[in-house]
Design a protein around this motif. Structure first.
Motif, PDB file in Angstrom:
ATOM      1  N   PRO A  76      -1.792   4.885 -25.381  1.00 49.70           N
ATOM      2  CA  PRO A  76      -0.830   5.140 -24.298  1.00 49.70           C
ATOM      3  C   PRO A  76      -1.376   6.050 -23.203  1.00 49.70           C
ATOM      4  O   PRO A  76      -1.137   5.807 -22.016  1.00 49.70           O
ATOM      5  CB  PRO A  76       0.355   5.780 -25.030  1.00 49.70           C
ATOM      6  N   LYS A  77      -2.107   7.097 -23.585  1.00 51.09           N
ATOM      7  CA  LYS A  77      -2.641   8.018 -22.577  1.00 51.09           C
ATOM      8  C   LYS A  77      -3.618   7.306 -21.649  1.00 51.09           C
ATOM      9  O   LYS A  77      -3.589   7.499 -20.427  1.00 51.09           O
ATOM     10  CB  LYS A  77      -3.313   9.208 -23.255  1.00 51.09           C
ATOM     11  N   TYR A  78      -4.484   6.467 -22.232  1.00 49.97           N
ATOM     12  CA  TYR A  78      -5.437   5.747 -21.386  1.00 49.97           C
ATOM     13  C   TYR A  78      -4.725   4.730 -20.502  1.00 49.97           C
ATOM     14  O   TYR A  78      -5.087   4.552 -19.334  1.00 49.97           O
ATOM     15  CB  TYR A  78      -6.500   5.040 -22.227  1.00 49.97           C
ATOM     16  N   LEU A  79      -3.719   4.048 -21.052  1.00 51.00           N
ATOM     17  CA  LEU A  79      -2.953   3.085 -20.255  1.00 51.00           C
ATOM     18  C   LEU A  79      -2.360   3.761 -19.026  1.00 51.00           C
ATOM     19  O   LEU A  79      -2.380   3.208 -17.925  1.00 51.00           O
ATOM     20  CB  LEU A  79      -1.830   2.468 -21.095  1.00 51.00           C
ATOM     21  N   GLU A  80      -1.835   4.968 -19.220  1.00 53.03           N
ATOM     22  CA  GLU A  80      -1.223   5.691 -18.104  1.00 53.03           C
ATOM     23  C   GLU A  80      -2.272   6.107 -17.072  1.00 53.03           C
ATOM     24  O   GLU A  80      -2.064   5.953 -15.862  1.00 53.03           O
ATOM     25  CB  GLU A  80      -0.471   6.906 -18.635  1.00 53.03           C
ATOM     26  N   GLN A  81      -3.400   6.611 -17.526  1.00 50.06           N
ATOM     27  CA  GLN A  81      -4.476   6.996 -16.613  1.00 50.06           C
ATOM     28  C   GLN A  81      -4.993   5.779 -15.838  1.00 50.06           C
ATOM     29  O   GLN A  81      -5.227   5.848 -14.627  1.00 50.06           O
ATOM     30  CB  GLN A  81      -5.616   7.641 -17.397  1.00 50.06           C
ATOM     31  N   SER A  82      -5.157   4.680 -16.560  1.00 48.47           N
ATOM     32  CA  SER A  82      -5.639   3.437 -15.938  1.00 48.47           C
ATOM     33  C   SER A  82      -4.658   2.935 -14.888  1.00 48.47           C
ATOM     34  O   SER A  82      -5.055   2.483 -13.801  1.00 48.47           O
ATOM     35  CB  SER A  82      -5.854   2.376 -17.020  1.00 48.47           C
ATOM     36  N   LEU A  83      -3.371   3.028 -15.203  1.00 52.27           N
ATOM     37  CA  LEU A  83      -2.346   2.569 -14.272  1.00 52.27           C
ATOM     38  C   LEU A  83      -2.372   3.385 -12.984  1.00 52.27           C
ATOM     39  O   LEU A  83      -2.303   2.825 -11.878  1.00 52.27           O
ATOM     40  CB  LEU A  83      -0.963   2.672 -14.929  1.00 52.27           C
ATOM     41  N   GLU A  84      -2.490   4.696 -13.104  1.00 48.42           N
ATOM     42  CA  GLU A  84      -2.524   5.541 -11.916  1.00 48.42           C
ATOM     43  C   GLU A  84      -3.748   5.231 -11.054  1.00 48.42           C
ATOM     44  O   GLU A  84      -3.669   5.226  -9.824  1.00 48.42           O
ATOM     45  CB  GLU A  84      -2.511   7.013 -12.325  1.00 48.42           C
ATOM     46  N   ARG A  85      -4.874   4.947 -11.702  1.00 52.06           N
ATOM     47  CA  ARG A  85      -6.068   4.574 -10.942  1.00 52.06           C
ATOM     48  C   ARG A  85      -5.860   3.233 -10.235  1.00 52.06           C
ATOM     49  O   ARG A  85      -6.229   3.072  -9.064  1.00 52.06           O
ATOM     50  CB  ARG A  85      -7.286   4.508 -11.868  1.00 52.06           C
ATOM     51  N   THR A  86      -5.261   2.284 -10.920  1.00 54.91           N
ATOM     52  CA  THR A  86      -4.966   0.996 -10.296  1.00 54.91           C
ATOM     53  C   THR A  86      -4.069   1.168  -9.081  1.00 54.91           C
ATOM     54  O   THR A  86      -4.264   0.508  -8.056  1.00 54.91           O
ATOM     55  CB  THR A  86      -4.311   0.054 -11.327  1.00 54.91           C
ATOM     56  N   HIS A  87      -3.101   2.065  -9.157  1.00 60.14           N
ATOM     57  CA  HIS A  87      -2.221   2.322  -8.013  1.00 60.14           C
ATOM     58  C   HIS A  87      -2.998   2.942  -6.849  1.00 60.14           C
ATOM     59  O   HIS A  87      -2.794   2.565  -5.683  1.00 60.14           O
ATOM     60  CB  HIS A  87      -1.081   3.253  -8.432  1.00 60.14           C
ATOM     61  N   ARG A  88      -3.886   3.882  -7.150  1.00 63.96           N
ATOM     62  CA  ARG A  88      -4.689   4.479  -6.071  1.00 63.96           C
ATOM     63  C   ARG A  88      -5.589   3.427  -5.432  1.00 63.96           C
ATOM     64  O   ARG A  88      -5.758   3.405  -4.207  1.00 63.96           O
ATOM     65  CB  ARG A  88      -5.523   5.647  -6.628  1.00 63.96           C
ATOM     66  N   TRP A  89      -6.162   2.549  -6.240  1.00 62.83           N
ATOM     67  CA  TRP A  89      -6.997   1.485  -5.704  1.00 62.83           C
ATOM     68  C   TRP A  89      -6.175   0.528  -4.838  1.00 62.83           C
ATOM     69  O   TRP A  89      -6.658   0.032  -3.818  1.00 62.83           O
ATOM     70  CB  TRP A  89      -7.660   0.714  -6.840  1.00 62.83           C
ATOM     71  N   ALA A  90      -4.935   0.266  -5.227  1.00 64.37           N
ATOM     72  CA  ALA A  90      -4.076  -0.628  -4.447  1.00 64.37           C
ATOM     73  C   ALA A  90      -3.818  -0.058  -3.052  1.00 64.37           C
ATOM     74  O   ALA A  90      -3.876  -0.772  -2.040  1.00 64.37           O
ATOM     75  CB  ALA A  90      -2.762  -0.863  -5.183  1.00 64.37           C
ATOM     76  N   VAL A  91      -3.533   1.235  -2.986  1.00 70.53           N
ATOM     77  CA  VAL A  91      -3.289   1.875  -1.694  1.00 70.53           C
ATOM     78  C   VAL A  91      -4.553   1.833  -0.830  1.00 70.53           C
ATOM     79  O   VAL A  91      -4.485   1.576   0.382  1.00 70.53           O
ATOM     80  CB  VAL A  91      -2.807   3.326  -1.906  1.00 70.53           C
ATOM     81  N   ARG A  92      -5.709   2.041  -1.433  1.00 69.03           N
ATOM     82  CA  ARG A  92      -6.962   1.950  -0.692  1.00 69.03           C
ATOM     83  C   ARG A  92      -7.207   0.522  -0.188  1.00 69.03           C
ATOM     84  O   ARG A  92      -7.750   0.321   0.907  1.00 69.03           O
ATOM     85  CB  ARG A  92      -8.122   2.405  -1.577  1.00 69.03           C
ATOM     86  N   SER A  93      -6.798  -0.451  -0.961  1.00 68.44           N
ATOM     87  CA  SER A  93      -6.952  -1.848  -0.546  1.00 68.44           C
ATOM     88  C   SER A  93      -6.132  -2.139   0.700  1.00 68.44           C
ATOM     89  O   SER A  93      -6.599  -2.820   1.621  1.00 68.44           O
ATOM     90  CB  SER A  93      -6.526  -2.781  -1.680  1.00 68.44           C
ATOM     91  N   LEU A  94      -4.925  -1.635   0.737  1.00 66.28           N
ATOM     92  CA  LEU A  94      -4.081  -1.813   1.924  1.00 66.28           C
ATOM     93  C   LEU A  94      -4.744  -1.218   3.160  1.00 66.28           C
ATOM     94  O   LEU A  94      -4.754  -1.829   4.231  1.00 66.28           O
ATOM     95  CB  LEU A  94      -2.717  -1.149   1.714  1.00 66.28           C
ATOM     96  N   ALA A  95      -5.310  -0.052   2.994  1.00 66.77           N
ATOM     97  CA  ALA A  95      -5.942   0.628   4.131  1.00 66.77           C
ATOM     98  C   ALA A  95      -7.186  -0.107   4.610  1.00 66.77           C
ATOM     99  O   ALA A  95      -7.546  -0.032   5.793  1.00 66.77           O
ATOM    100  CB  ALA A  95      -6.302   2.062   3.740  1.00 66.77           C
ATOM    101  N   ALA A  96      -7.829  -0.851   3.712  1.00 69.84           N
ATOM    102  CA  ALA A  96      -9.068  -1.555   4.060  1.00 69.84           C
ATOM    103  C   ALA A  96      -8.818  -2.900   4.719  1.00 69.84           C
ATOM    104  O   ALA A  96      -9.733  -3.478   5.317  1.00 69.84           O
ATOM    105  CB  ALA A  96      -9.900  -1.757   2.796  1.00 69.84           C
ATOM    106  N   ARG A  97      -7.631  -3.387   4.673  1.00 70.06           N
ATOM    107  CA  ARG A  97      -7.313  -4.728   5.183  1.00 70.06           C
ATOM    108  C   ARG A  97      -7.416  -4.773   6.707  1.00 70.06           C
ATOM    109  O   ARG A  97      -6.891  -3.913   7.410  1.00 70.06           O
ATOM    110  CB  ARG A  97      -5.894  -5.076   4.746  1.00 70.06           C
ATOM    111  N   THR A  98      -8.119  -5.808   7.222  1.00 70.67           N
ATOM    112  CA  THR A  98      -8.269  -5.967   8.668  1.00 70.67           C
ATOM    113  C   THR A  98      -7.736  -7.303   9.174  1.00 70.67           C
ATOM    114  O   THR A  98      -7.677  -7.506  10.384  1.00 70.67           O
ATOM    115  CB  THR A  98      -9.747  -5.833   9.087  1.00 70.67           C
ATOM    116  N   ARG A  99      -7.373  -8.207   8.283  1.00 68.29           N
ATOM    117  CA  ARG A  99      -6.904  -9.534   8.689  1.00 68.29           C
ATOM    118  C   ARG A  99      -5.466  -9.736   8.200  1.00 68.29           C
ATOM    119  O   ARG A  99      -5.228 -10.211   7.084  1.00 68.29           O
ATOM    120  CB  ARG A  99      -7.820 -10.637   8.135  1.00 68.29           C
ATOM    121  N   PRO A 100      -4.480  -9.380   9.012  1.00 67.09           N
ATOM    122  CA  PRO A 100      -3.081  -9.435   8.571  1.00 67.09           C
ATOM    123  C   PRO A 100      -2.562 -10.846   8.318  1.00 67.09           C
ATOM    124  O   PRO A 100      -1.506 -11.007   7.702  1.00 67.09           O
ATOM    125  CB  PRO A 100      -2.321  -8.766   9.728  1.00 67.09           C
TER     126      PRO A 100
END
Length: 375
Positions: A158-182
């Motif tokens: 469970p602890k790793y699942l939670e850590q992994s999930l938070e990292r996935t969320h941070r990566w998702a936000v970075r992906s939005l910021a990197a998008r150049t073709r709407p």
């Protein structure tokens, strides 16, 4: 190609919760619920693009990881994108490659920046970051791009699942910021294993960001159908109703029918093409293993209720002969049939939702298609 932003229209909702929609993408419209044939390396195995169009496929799936490694972005860029390169002018969704990278085990290392890995082809070192994954998919011209996510095993602590999930969320936000073709859709990926609390947290976090759709990742990876469907059922109510929902890597016809009732709109799986190459056919009365000796002299088509090219022209006996002889035509005819079965199933699903009779459809489907065809 349409340069307007992608969109989704919800046309009807059945009392079961099944949704009938329409996904508007740069290279065309996709009627949902929809199944996406898998073309990992820029081709649906054994099929030409014209054959896929003839079957009614409106969207296919490619894979960023594999296309990045071979033939590479520089090659595809010369052709102006994946559509022209593979001679397909309808929509394409590309998986981010996260699942493939995390399947490499000791060949990869996860850090906050991204995932460092060695190529399964030649051992060369690579780093995939959320930004780089978006950049690659924009070069491909993917109508639907997926964010980079971490796909931990459902048995993770469970602890790793939670850590992994938070990292996935941070990566998702970075992906939005990197998008150049709407004009290209960007879907977020929900994780959290089979923990309903984490899945709810993931859904609530991602719906507050301007993604064009949501994908349920990390399922159909060994947890079993009952737990997979329970996780889907616990997750979809927390997602925005006006965005499409994609259940990644699912699955069997039974999985699809049940998941639609739980509010899922998009599916992909290698099952119909892979089983076709292994001689297993899906029919209206269950599965048919064409290699069995009892079909040696059988003049009937694989499925007497099917109108696909294979069933209109070839017997079980001939298909068995091709398979036993390891002829390439066996893979082609079997694949054509299985993809027709899946795409026709989606057409029937959409019609039942429109009529408000999806519960009856599910009951009838369960009765008709369970198990192996015996005659």
């Amino acid at each position: 190609m349409d340069t307007q932003p992608p969109g989704f229209s919800l046309l009807a909702v059945d009392p079961t919760g099944a949704r009938r929609g329409r996904l508007h993408l740069a290279h065309g419209t996709v009627e949902t619920p929809a199944f996406m044939p898998v073309g990992t390396q820029g081709t649906v195995k054994a099929m030409t693009p014209e054959e896929l169009e003839g079957l009614g496929a409106e969207i296919v799936l490619g894979n960023t990881y594999h296309l990045y490694l071979r033939p590479g972005c520089d090659v595809i860029r010369v052709f102006g994108g994946l559509h022209r390169f593979m001679h397909w002018d309808r929509p394409i969704l590309t998986d981010s490659g996260g699942f493939q990278v995390f399947s490499l085990g000791p060949l990869r290392r996860i850090r906050e920046e991204g995932v460092e890995f060695r190529s399964h082809l030649d051992g060369s070192r690579h780093l995939l970051t959320p930004e780089r994954v978006v950049e690659i998919q924009e070069v491909l011209g993917s109508d639907v791009m997926m964010v980079l996510d971490e796909c931990p095993p459902h048995t993770a602590e469970p602890k790793y699942l939670e850590q992994s999930l938070e990292r996935t969320h941070r990566w998702a936000v970075r992906s939005l910021a990197a998008r150049t073709r709407p004009e290209l859709a960007l879907f977020a990926i929900l994780q959290g294993g089979v923990n309903p609390t984490l899945r709810k947290r993931s859904a609530e976090f991602l719906r507050d960001h301007p993604f064009d759709g949501y994908a349920l990742g990390g399922l159909s990876v060994g947890e079993g159908q009952e737990l997979m469907l329970a996780t889907v059922e616990a997750t979809t109510p927390h997602l925005s109703a006006d965005k499409p929902r994609y259940l990644m890597g699912v699955g069997t016809p039974e999985d699809i029918v049940e998941a639609v009732a739980r509010g899922v709109d998009l599916f992909d799986c290698v099952l119909p093409t892979r089983t076709a190459r292994n001689g297993l056919l899906f029919t209206s009365r269950g599965r048919l293993a064409i290699k069995h000796a009892r079909f040696e002299r059988d003049p009937r088509p694989p499925d007497e209720a099917c109108e696909c090219y294979t069933c209109r022209n070839y017997s079980r006996a001939y298909l068995r002969h091709l398979y036993k002889s390891r002829e390439i035509l066996a893979s082609r005819l079997n694949t054509l049939h299985n993809l027709h079965y899946y795409l026709e199933l989606m057409r029937r699903i959409r019609a039942a939702i429109e009529a408000g009779t999806y519960a009856r459809f599910v009951t009838e489907f369960r009765h008709a298609s369970a198990g192996e065809l015996k005659d």
